[in-house]
Design an enzyme around this catalytic site. Structure first.
Site, PDB file in Angstrom:
ATOM      1  N   HIS A   1      79.886  22.771  58.079  1.00 23.19           N
ATOM      2  CA  HIS A   1      79.625  24.112  58.641  1.00 23.19           C
ATOM      3  C   HIS A   1      78.157  24.283  59.000  1.00 23.19           C
ATOM      4  CE1 HIS A   1      83.556  25.216  56.834  1.00 23.19           C
ATOM      5  NE2 HIS A   1      83.122  24.476  55.833  1.00 23.19           N
TER       6      HIS A   1
ATOM      7  N   SER B   1      57.010  21.625  78.505  1.00 21.82           N
ATOM      8  CA  SER B   1      57.309  22.921  79.096  1.00 21.82           C
ATOM      9  C   SER B   1      56.215  23.274  80.086  1.00 21.82           C
ATOM     10  CB  SER B   1      57.381  23.975  77.989  1.00 21.82           C
ATOM     11  OG  SER B   1      57.194  25.273  78.534  1.00 21.82           O
TER      12      SER B   1
ATOM     13  N   LYS C   1      55.115  22.494  73.637  1.00 20.18           N
ATOM     14  CA  LYS C   1      56.508  22.056  73.575  1.00 20.18           C
ATOM     15  C   LYS C   1      56.710  20.574  73.880  1.00 20.18           C
ATOM     16  CE  LYS C   1      59.868  24.158  73.075  1.00 20.18           C
ATOM     17  NZ  LYS C   1      60.555  25.150  73.911  1.00 20.18           N
TER      18      LYS C   1
ATOM     19  N   GLU D   1      69.715  16.415  75.550  1.00 16.99           N
ATOM     20  CA  GLU D   1      70.445  17.584  76.058  1.00 16.99           C
ATOM     21  C   GLU D   1      71.228  17.237  77.317  1.00 16.99           C
ATOM     22  OE1 GLU D   1      67.866  21.475  75.021  1.00 16.99           O
ATOM     23  OE2 GLU D   1      66.794  19.954  76.142  1.00 16.99           O
TER      24      GLU D   1
END
Ligand code: ARG
Length: 467
Positions: free
Chosen positions: A166, A287, A293, A300
């Site tokens: 979970h 970024s 970043k 992804e």
């Protein structure tokens, strides 16, 4: 889609003589498959060589015509393999293109090649050969990714990490144990592809349009020559079946789902909140606004791109579900879906193998993350069971103890034995040894567990298997 130039259209068609009018330019643009089926060029030549040899050896065409055809096709194969082959955008499809090139190369004997076959059995045979070749590639790429993961597991064999259910921190395991879970997933993927390959390896050539031929062909000859496992026993099934594509794309979709899950774990692990690992710059981007970043875009995009496979699988299933036997032109649309899936999964697997070489494990961070006492609650429960408690009682005991410790901000390690005995008389001082990540993993006894000796044995088994 490339557009064929005007003129000379009907003359170049394999079916032109029946027609007096030209195909509308819009219809041409819409129906031509050369822009994507040129990927089949090599397989078309290979299958045609086997077919021509069979026609020659059966005396259906002259031996010298068969030899000329084989010579011409081998010349085309050389061009294809040397990267010199450029498909003719004016051709309807790759079969027409190869046929007209052959005619230019060898002249009249080329006209014999299409004896006792049709594009219906030709195209499906080409696609089967394409699939078999790429199934081998994909298997090798899966091997490569497994090897990279096992290497990574081996290199970090002593690292203990929190594991989750979970997405709530649950128990500690070896990092290598989780890595080998990925290896198992990929092994099943290979099994599915292998299984699909067995059914793909069937010779469909010689089924002709749909009913076979009155000419004395030898289908077994072609089967052997192409190195295929079986000969399609029903000519109607041969030209109308695309199950093998559905199976392959379905297997690829499952592999894509696996890659996506692996990426998801890694994406979570590189967050500053988890901070278990860092990724090599080669697999990250920055970024445009936030200078600090470092984003895991590659992971992804593997996760995102894997959405394409179930989409393509649905496309194939829907494409096929309403088609009456036998061949229907709709089936031409199996190729964009197939090629897209094959190209994409090949790229993704190669990339993921490389990426595993660029992961650094943050051992210090992890060492501090595996000490929380909740990780050991099941070990304490098992301890009580070993001492004679029922599972239910032990569960209640540990549940109450953990809750009270949490409520009072206390640690089990700090409770005196007398206090522990208030929860269960079975507790002795030795229970406190269990509050340790190494003791936790070493204490695991069951086969397939995260016990370090068993994980080591598994690493060694995989290293041997994947050599
Ligand atoms: N381009 C077609 C395909 O991919 C080849 C077969 C055409 N056959 C026909 N009868 N029109 O399926």
């Amino acid at each position: 889609m490339d557009h064929p130039p005007k003129g000379e259209i009907m003359a170049s068609k394999l079916w032109g003589s029946r027609f007096t009018g030209n195909l509308s330019q819009l219809a041409e643009k819409f129906t031509y498959s050369i822009s994507y089926d040129s990927k089949l060029a090599l397989y078309d030549c290979v299958a045609s060589i086997a077919h021509a040899e069979m026609l020659g050896s059966q005396g259906i065409i002259h031996k010298k015509d068969a030899s000329a055809i084989v010579r011409g096709l081998n010349q085309l194969i050389n061009d294809i393999e040397a990267g010199r082959f450029q498909h003719d955008p004016a051709a309807e499809d790759i079969h027409s293109d190869i046929q007209s090139r052959l005619k230019k190369l060898i002249g009249k004997p080329a006209d014999c090649l299409h004896t006792a076959r049709s594009r219906n059995d030709q195209v499906v045979t080409d696609v089967r050969l394409y699939c078999l070749n790429h199934l081998e590639n994909i298997q090798a790429l899966l091997d490569g990714m497994q090897i990279a993961i096992v290497k990574f597991a081996d290199k970090n064999a002593d690292v203990i990490i929190p594991a989750y259910t979970h997405l709530q921190s649950a128990q500690v395991v070896l990092l290598a144990h989780q890595m080998l879970a990925y290896v198992e997933m990929l092994e099943r993927d290979k099994g599915r592809l292998e299984d699909a390959a067995r059914r793909t390896s069937m010779n469909t050539l010689g089924a002709c349009a749909l009913s076979g031929t009155t000419l004395q062909t030898d289908r077994e000859f072609v089967t052997k020559r192409l190195g295929l496992l079986s000969t399609a026993a029903n000519s109607m099934d041969a030209v109308s079946d695309r199950d093998f594509l559905v199976e392959i794309v379905s297997a690829i979709a499952i592999t894509g789902m696996h890659l996506s899950r692996i990426c998801e774990d890694l994406i979570i692990w590189v967050t500053s909140e988890f901070d278990f690992i860092s990724l090599d710059d080669a697999f990250c981007t920055g970024s445009s606004i936030m200078p600090h970043k470092k984003n895991p875009d590659v992971l992804e995009l593997v996760r995102g791109t894997s959405a394409r496979f179930p989409g393509r699988l649905m496309e194939l299933l829907v494409l096929m579900k309403g088609l009456p036997l036998t061949y229907n032109r709709d089936m031409q649309m199996d190729k964009p879906a197939l090629f897209d899936c094959v190209d994409t999964i090949e790229d993704m697997l190669a990339l993921m193998a490389e990426l595993f070489g660029g992961i650094t494990v943050k051992k210090d961070v992890l060492a501090a993350r595996v000490t929380a006492e909740h990780f050991f609650s099941v070990d304490i429960l098992d301890y009580l069971v070993r001492k004679g408690a029922t599972y239910r009682d032990a569960h209640d005991t540990v549940g109450v103890m953990v809750k009270e410790c949490l409520d009072r901000g206390k640690k089990i390690a700090d409770l005196p034995v007398e206090q522990l005995k208030k929860y269960s008389s079975l507790f002795e001082a030795d229970v406190k040894y269990l509050l340790n990540p190494e003791v936790s993993i070493k204490g695991k006894k069951s086969f397939g567990s995260t016990n370090p000796l068993m994980v080591r044995a598994q690493i060694n088994i995989w290293k041997k298997r994947l050599k």
